[in-house]
Design a protein around this motif. Sequence first.
Motif, PDB file in Angstrom:
ATOM      1  N   THR A   4     -11.315 -17.908  32.437  1.00  0.00           N
ATOM      2  CA  THR A   4     -12.469 -18.203  33.282  1.00  0.00           C
ATOM      3  C   THR A   4     -12.259 -17.634  34.673  1.00  0.00           C
ATOM      4  N   TRP A   5     -13.325 -17.656  35.425  1.00  0.00           N
ATOM      5  CA  TRP A   5     -13.265 -17.298  36.833  1.00  0.00           C
ATOM      6  C   TRP A   5     -13.218 -18.613  37.598  1.00  0.00           C
ATOM      7  N   GLY A   6     -12.070 -18.990  38.091  1.00  0.00           N
ATOM      8  CA  GLY A   6     -11.918 -20.213  38.867  1.00  0.00           C
ATOM      9  C   GLY A   6     -11.399 -21.384  38.056  1.00  0.00           C
ATOM     10  N   VAL A   7     -10.750 -22.292  38.769  1.00  0.00           N
ATOM     11  CA  VAL A   7     -10.115 -23.447  38.142  1.00  0.00           C
ATOM     12  C   VAL A   7     -11.112 -24.490  37.634  1.00  0.00           C
ATOM     13  N   PRO A   8     -12.211 -24.790  38.327  1.00  0.00           N
ATOM     14  CA  PRO A   8     -13.125 -25.811  37.793  1.00  0.00           C
ATOM     15  C   PRO A   8     -13.637 -25.492  36.386  1.00  0.00           C
ATOM     16  N   ALA A   9     -14.007 -24.243  36.148  1.00  0.00           N
ATOM     17  CA  ALA A   9     -14.465 -23.858  34.813  1.00  0.00           C
ATOM     18  C   ALA A   9     -13.322 -23.964  33.804  1.00  0.00           C
ATOM     19  N   ILE A  11     -10.744 -26.078  33.912  1.00  0.00           N
ATOM     20  CA  ILE A  11     -10.496 -27.494  33.631  1.00  0.00           C
ATOM     21  C   ILE A  11     -11.565 -28.038  32.699  1.00  0.00           C
ATOM     22  N   ALA A  12     -12.815 -27.660  32.926  1.00  0.00           N
ATOM     23  CA  ALA A  12     -13.888 -28.105  32.032  1.00  0.00           C
ATOM     24  C   ALA A  12     -13.662 -27.569  30.625  1.00  0.00           C
ATOM     25  N   SER A  46      -9.145 -25.734  13.812  1.00  0.00           N
ATOM     26  CA  SER A  46      -9.230 -26.621  14.977  1.00  0.00           C
ATOM     27  C   SER A  46      -9.284 -25.820  16.271  1.00  0.00           C
ATOM     28  N   VAL A  47      -8.472 -24.775  16.349  1.00  0.00           N
ATOM     29  CA  VAL A  47      -8.460 -23.948  17.559  1.00  0.00           C
ATOM     30  C   VAL A  47      -9.799 -23.241  17.740  1.00  0.00           C
ATOM     31  N   LYS A  48     -10.361 -22.723  16.635  1.00  0.00           N
ATOM     32  CA  LYS A  48     -11.674 -22.067  16.741  1.00  0.00           C
ATOM     33  C   LYS A  48     -12.727 -23.033  17.269  1.00  0.00           C
ATOM     34  N   ALA A  49     -12.758 -24.245  16.740  1.00  0.00           N
ATOM     35  CA  ALA A  49     -13.729 -25.247  17.208  1.00  0.00           C
ATOM     36  C   ALA A  49     -13.479 -25.604  18.663  1.00  0.00           C
ATOM     37  N   ALA A  50     -12.221 -25.782  19.027  1.00  0.00           N
ATOM     38  CA  ALA A  50     -11.883 -26.153  20.403  1.00  0.00           C
ATOM     39  C   ALA A  50     -12.240 -25.037  21.388  1.00  0.00           C
ATOM     40  N   VAL A  51     -11.972 -23.802  21.019  1.00  0.00           N
ATOM     41  CA  VAL A  51     -12.278 -22.667  21.901  1.00  0.00           C
ATOM     42  C   VAL A  51     -13.791 -22.523  22.063  1.00  0.00           C
ATOM     43  N   GLU A  52     -14.550 -22.710  20.994  1.00  0.00           N
ATOM     44  CA  GLU A  52     -16.016 -22.648  21.110  1.00  0.00           C
ATOM     45  C   GLU A  52     -16.540 -23.713  22.060  1.00  0.00           C
ATOM     46  N   ALA A  53     -16.013 -24.918  21.949  1.00  0.00           N
ATOM     47  CA  ALA A  53     -16.432 -25.989  22.860  1.00  0.00           C
ATOM     48  C   ALA A  53     -16.004 -25.672  24.289  1.00  0.00           C
ATOM     49  N   GLY A  54     -14.810 -25.131  24.448  1.00  0.00           N
ATOM     50  CA  GLY A  54     -14.328 -24.752  25.767  1.00  0.00           C
ATOM     51  C   GLY A  54     -15.170 -23.659  26.396  1.00  0.00           C
ATOM     52  N   GLU A  55     -15.589 -22.690  25.580  1.00  0.00           N
ATOM     53  CA  GLU A  55     -16.463 -21.620  26.072  1.00  0.00           C
ATOM     54  C   GLU A  55     -17.766 -22.199  26.628  1.00  0.00           C
ATOM     55  N   ALA A  56     -18.386 -23.086  25.872  1.00  0.00           N
ATOM     56  CA  ALA A  56     -19.653 -23.686  26.303  1.00  0.00           C
ATOM     57  C   ALA A  56     -19.476 -24.469  27.594  1.00  0.00           C
ATOM     58  N   ALA A  57     -18.409 -25.240  27.699  1.00  0.00           N
ATOM     59  CA  ALA A  57     -18.170 -26.037  28.903  1.00  0.00           C
ATOM     60  C   ALA A  57     -17.911 -25.135  30.102  1.00  0.00           C
ATOM     61  N   ALA A  58     -17.151 -24.065  29.914  1.00  0.00           N
ATOM     62  CA  ALA A  58     -16.857 -23.142  31.016  1.00  0.00           C
ATOM     63  C   ALA A  58     -18.136 -22.481  31.525  1.00  0.00           C
ATOM     64  N   ARG A  59     -19.042 -22.125  30.601  1.00  0.00           N
ATOM     65  CA  ARG A  59     -20.312 -21.500  31.008  1.00  0.00           C
ATOM     66  C   ARG A  59     -21.166 -22.464  31.843  1.00  0.00           C
ATOM     67  N   LYS A  60     -21.117 -23.759  31.493  1.00  0.00           N
ATOM     68  CA  LYS A  60     -21.916 -24.749  32.224  1.00  0.00           C
ATOM     69  C   LYS A  60     -21.394 -24.957  33.636  1.00  0.00           C
ATOM     70  N   VAL A  61     -20.081 -24.936  33.807  1.00  0.00           N
ATOM     71  CA  VAL A  61     -19.467 -25.261  35.098  1.00  0.00           C
ATOM     72  C   VAL A  61     -19.289 -24.037  35.980  1.00  0.00           C
ATOM     73  N   GLY A  62     -18.972 -22.912  35.378  1.00  0.00           N
ATOM     74  CA  GLY A  62     -18.679 -21.710  36.161  1.00  0.00           C
ATOM     75  C   GLY A  62     -18.890 -20.475  35.330  1.00  0.00           C
ATOM     76  N   LYS A  63     -17.930 -19.572  35.399  1.00  0.00           N
ATOM     77  CA  LYS A  63     -18.073 -18.298  34.706  1.00  0.00           C
ATOM     78  C   LYS A  63     -16.974 -18.130  33.659  1.00  0.00           C
ATOM     79  N   LEU A  64     -17.386 -17.949  32.428  1.00  0.00           N
ATOM     80  CA  LEU A  64     -16.470 -17.647  31.337  1.00  0.00           C
ATOM     81  C   LEU A  64     -16.246 -16.142  31.338  1.00  0.00           C
ATOM     82  N   ILE A  65     -14.998 -15.727  31.356  1.00  0.00           N
ATOM     83  CA  ILE A  65     -14.679 -14.300  31.302  1.00  0.00           C
ATOM     84  C   ILE A  65     -14.481 -13.867  29.850  1.00  0.00           C
TER      85      ILE A  65
END
Length: 160
Positions: A4-9, A11-12, A46-65
């Motif tokens: 991600t770009w930045g720590v807040p994204a 962490i989310a 499990s990792v695929k599901a977790a990464v997909e959820a992480g991607e969505a959360a990062a997009r909501k909070v900041g910028k997913l790279i």
Amino acid sequence: MIETWGVPALIAAADAAAKTADVKVTAYEKADAGLVTVYVWGDVASVKAAVEAGEAAARKVGKLISAHVIPRPDAEIAAMLRPPSKKEPSAVPAAGTATEASAAEQPDTGPQQQSPDLDTLSVQELRRMARAKPGFPLSGRQISTAGKAVLIRLLLQKDE
């Protein structure tokens, strides 16, 4: 891994990944100019599901790279990215995420509390130390591309 770009994204993303599936969010690395990457370990589904959820959360909070899942990584790659075992000092745990041991078993020590001598060195200095250390687990090319957190973790590992 989720970048991600930045720590807040970040962490989310790590929080969402840890809450979505039975995975371990182990460590993060700062690359350059705000780019940060978190590593997620577990079985492939499990990792695929977790990464997909992480991607969505990062997009909501900041910028997913970027986000990527490497199913069953080669042992050398896994050794570069995996956190040390419970016996060894912790790499750079991501704040508020699961680590190799639970928070009750292992107190959270932030990046500033890790070997201050190594933390103050540049990546180039750490790479020189790694090349000079007999039996260092990475090859020359791997040392040249390894990040600061990986080099510190491997330099701190006890010789076994």
